[in-house]
Design a protein around this motif. Sequence first.
Motif: not given
Length: 516
Positions: A423-425, A416-418, A29-31
């Motif tokens: 930076e997704f936290t 999702l972090k990078n 999904i992120a891609e």
Amino acid sequence: MRVKSILAGLALALAVNVQAQDMKAIQKIAELGTTQNKTWDYLSTLTGRFGGRLLGSDAYENAAEWLVYEFKKLGIEAHLEEAGTVPVGFNRDHWYGRMIGAESMDLHFATPSCTSGTPGLVRGHVVIEPQTEAELQRIKGKVKGAWILVSGTNSGWPIYLNEKEDSIRASIKAANAKLMEEMRNSRGQGGQGGPRPAAGNGPKLQTRPGLYARELLELGALGFIQASELPIRALYDRPMMADPNMTWEKLPKHADIKLDKSQYEIIYNKVKNFQDVQLEFDIRNHFKLGPIKFYNVVAEIPGSKYKDEKIILSGHLDAFDSATGAVDCGTGIGAMLGAAELIAKSGVKPKRTIQFVAFAGEEFGLWGAQAYCKTHAKELDKIINLFNRDGGPTACTGISVPESWYNDMVKICEPLKNLWDFEFTVTKSAPRRKVTSLGGTDASVFGMAGVPCVELRNEDYKGYGFNYQEIWHTENDYLNKSFQDYMEQAAAATAAVATGMATMEKNFGRGDVYQK
């Protein structure tokens, strides 16, 4: 947006509750969110083809049918779910106004929804509203065919004509009449040697916009004009639309115009100085015979293992119609539909049901959300979380969750972090206060029922200068106040987090979401 390598970090994310196959779905999904994201197209269609979507309007009904159509194209079952009725419908078309004569100027104005337009181009002179009975008697011969300049500054609402407002007006008139009588008596005593009140020190009469509104309309006034700060806010006739006894025959017949304050002052000063001012308006506000049913749009991807447990993604479909409702709440609906597309294209088979709800009537008092919670009352304790987006076109930069959710959410959000240029936290949050009354968004209805409503953190991290007050219920709520990169990122982040919660084995629970 740049996509950094995230595969190396996935091995660290595997745990009992977040399995490898779950992580692959989130990663997919992120891609897709960076390569096949149609969120902006959806938002452009919603605002460009349907525009402002007032409850009871053709635009709302058409947009609801379009949402069902788009969900079904994605292979997601969707339907319209009845949520209530409004007594009449309202559609808005073109509006135009101009001061004519040697110093002509185009007028910048708006009208609240559910107020009357004009029967074509209507021209009239201008009269300043009276605030006393004596003033009314002095101008009554000039009122027919006149536009009335009323006092006060527009807050978005029309000049109400209903029993409650009539009672307030009557009370003010009575108090003013008593005060005038006392002042006359005082002057009379002064003429016999008694004291007179010092100039400017006497008690002041009460004023109210439209104090003699009914009398002025009975004398043939065309409508009211009130000054407005910019951007112009235009709401609706709330008592009328909430009145189940409202009938076609009771509809207003006068225009209610909210005019740019600087132009209002020019006109006011001319009239105050005994100049004849002529204004013409063509306002195409149209009513629709009711009652009219309205609907929530409900779509879902059924869970494969825990079907009765739900993750809900939502926004409200209705919007005020002096603009196109692109931000409030097009950004919620656009991101929701964009997230649905990403989830559908990923091919994920979630263990829990992922439901998408476009609520009706949020602007009228959270009507659609209340109807949903009533219809689905027995299912509310199975809702894991409601992700309701109603805060603008900003990016989702992280999420704050109860401590018991934290470790699993960190794993879910690892892809999702990078992924983006920040930076997704994931952070911990203390238990929230229980919701005890309706608030400013549909989420409050669910919060009152104890449903977790943990939202993604939204930020204008690039500094685009978004200001919600600039668009909130105003003429400025257009697509150009939104941001494509933020919207696409928000859809991808929401889709990934919701999918993670729906695919993992563990039910997050509610133990520390709300204070005990």
